[in-house]
Design an enzyme around this catalytic site. Structure first.
Site, PDB file in Angstrom:
ATOM      1  N   ASP A  11       1.377  -0.948   0.226  1.00 41.68           N
ATOM      2  CA  ASP A  11       0.158   0.580  -0.368  1.00 41.68           C
ATOM      3  C   ASP A  11       0.835   1.196   0.232  1.00 41.68           C
ATOM      4  OD1 ASP A  11       0.969  -0.356   2.781  1.00 41.68           O
ATOM      5  OD2 ASP A  11      -1.216  -0.127   3.388  1.00 41.68           O
ATOM      6  N   ASP A  71       7.263   3.870   3.348  1.00 42.54           N
ATOM      7  CA  ASP A  71       7.098   4.317   4.256  1.00 42.54           C
ATOM      8  C   ASP A  71       8.987   4.689   4.672  1.00 42.54           C
ATOM      9  OD1 ASP A  71       5.672   6.748   6.484  1.00 42.54           O
ATOM     10  OD2 ASP A  71       5.817   5.477   7.250  1.00 42.54           O
ATOM     11  N   ARG A  84     -10.124   1.212   6.428  1.00 43.79           N
ATOM     12  CA  ARG A  84      -9.490   0.573   4.821  1.00 43.79           C
ATOM     13  C   ARG A  84     -10.295   0.315   4.282  1.00 43.79           C
ATOM     14  NH1 ARG A  84      -4.753  -2.421   6.308  1.00 43.79           N
ATOM     15  NH2 ARG A  84      -5.161  -3.177   9.049  1.00 43.79           N
TER      16      ARG A  84
HETATM   17  P1  IMP Z   1       7.289   1.157   6.172  1.00 44.82           P
HETATM   18  O1  IMP Z   1       7.830  -0.089   6.491  1.00 44.82           O
HETATM   19  O2  IMP Z   1       7.625   2.156   7.122  1.00 44.82           O
HETATM   20  O3  IMP Z   1       7.420   1.795   5.293  1.00 44.82           O
HETATM   21  O4  IMP Z   1       5.738   1.381   6.194  1.00 44.82           O
HETATM   22  C1  IMP Z   1       5.028   0.387   5.530  1.00 44.82           C
HETATM   23  C2  IMP Z   1       3.951   0.234   6.038  1.00 44.82           C
HETATM   24  O5  IMP Z   1       3.644   1.181   7.558  1.00 44.82           O
HETATM   25  C3  IMP Z   1       2.392   0.371   5.363  1.00 44.82           C
HETATM   26  O6  IMP Z   1       1.957  -1.044   4.775  1.00 44.82           O
HETATM   27  C4  IMP Z   1       1.288   0.923   6.183  1.00 44.82           C
HETATM   28  O7  IMP Z   1       1.126  -0.431   7.057  1.00 44.82           O
HETATM   29  C5  IMP Z   1       1.634   1.609   7.481  1.00 44.82           C
HETATM   30  N1  IMP Z   1       1.784   3.377   7.144  1.00 44.82           N
HETATM   31  C6  IMP Z   1       3.267   3.665   6.632  1.00 44.82           C
HETATM   32  N2  IMP Z   1       2.831   5.069   6.089  1.00 44.82           N
HETATM   33  C7  IMP Z   1       1.030   5.037   6.262  1.00 44.82           C
HETATM   34  C8  IMP Z   1       0.021   6.109   6.264  1.00 44.82           C
HETATM   35  O8  IMP Z   1       0.459   6.895   5.965  1.00 44.82           O
HETATM   36  N3  IMP Z   1      -1.140   5.177   6.588  1.00 44.82           N
HETATM   37  C9  IMP Z   1      -1.842   4.121   7.218  1.00 44.82           C
HETATM   38  N4  IMP Z   1      -0.646   3.536   7.191  1.00 44.82           N
HETATM   39  C10 IMP Z   1       0.736   3.756   7.620  1.00 44.82           C
HETATM   40 MG    MG Z   2      -0.820  -0.439   8.552  1.00 43.79          MG
END
Ligand code: IMP
Ligand code: MG
Length: 184
Positions: free
Chosen positions: A105, A108, A170
């Site tokens: 999705d 981040d 969601r």
């Molecule tokens: P990362 O590991 O920080 O790259 O984050 C990935 C996961 O963090 C995504 O698959 C989401 O589940 C969650 N996430 C990061 N940013 C958001 C946001 O703005 N809204 C909702 N979920 C987020």
């Molecule tokens: Mg999440």
């Protein structure tokens, strides 16, 4: 503001409309169709956030494609990943010598993708690509990039179209900026 059957939509400001999402997803589908012309692909969706994106994306890919799903847990608060990622459900499809496209999705901090990339590369796929509907480049803590990106967004917490806040929202059809009022 459009009339909504979702009362919770009205508290969350729409950032990317369902029409914009559809055209971003179609564009990624066309890129994948072109890049893998004449080949088969396996789409691996990261549960739960990517399930809506994967279902729409799959229908925009004009190739012989199969699906599988993987699930991870990342520790942290409701809005922040703490950098520690754990596998909670693996794929059941053998990935060796296959064209694998990981479908997420949002990219981040990059901790989740960094973890999944290592895990999937160990299965020796022929190619491994990464499709992220959303990308927040300013939040990156690990130097990773997606091969296919729907929309680059600012550092704002978003919900809808699969993305959650504490498992809620969601099912919003548009991608919205989460409002603390809606969380109550
Ligand atoms: P990362 O590991 O920080 O790259 O984050 C990935 C996961 O963090 C995504 O698959 C989401 O589940 C969650 N996430 C990061 N940013 C958001 C946001 O703005 N809204 C909702 N979920 C987020
Ligand atoms: Mg999440």
């Amino acid at each position: 503001m459009r009339e909504s059957i979702f009362p919770m939509s009205t508290k969350n400001e729409v950032l990317i409309t369902r029409e914009q999402i559809a055209s971003g997803v179609a564009r990624i589908g066309q890129q994948i169709t072109r890049d893998f012309a004449g080949q088969t692909v396996i789409l691996v969706g990261v549960l739960k956030g990517a399930c809506l994106f994967l279902s729409d994306l799959a229908r925009q890919i004009d190739l012989d494609a199969t699906f599988d799903f993987i699930a991870v847990r990342s520790y942290g608060t409701k809005k922040e990943s703490a950098g520690e990622v754990q596998l909670i459900k693996d794929v059941t499809t053998p990935l060796e010598d296959k064209n694998v496209i990981l479908v997420e999705d949002i990219l981040d901090t990059g901790f989740t993708y960094n973890f999944l990339r290592k895990l999937l590369l160990a299965r020796k796929p022929r190619t491994l690509k990464f499709a992220a509907l959303l990308d927040k480049p300013s939040r990156r803590q690990v130097q990773v990039e997606a091969d296919y990106v729907g929309f680059k967004i600012e550092d704002r917490f978003v919900v809808g179209y699969g993305l959650d806040y504490a498992e809620r929202f969601r099912n919003l059809p548009d991608i919205c900026v989460f409002s603390e009022d809606a969380g109550k």
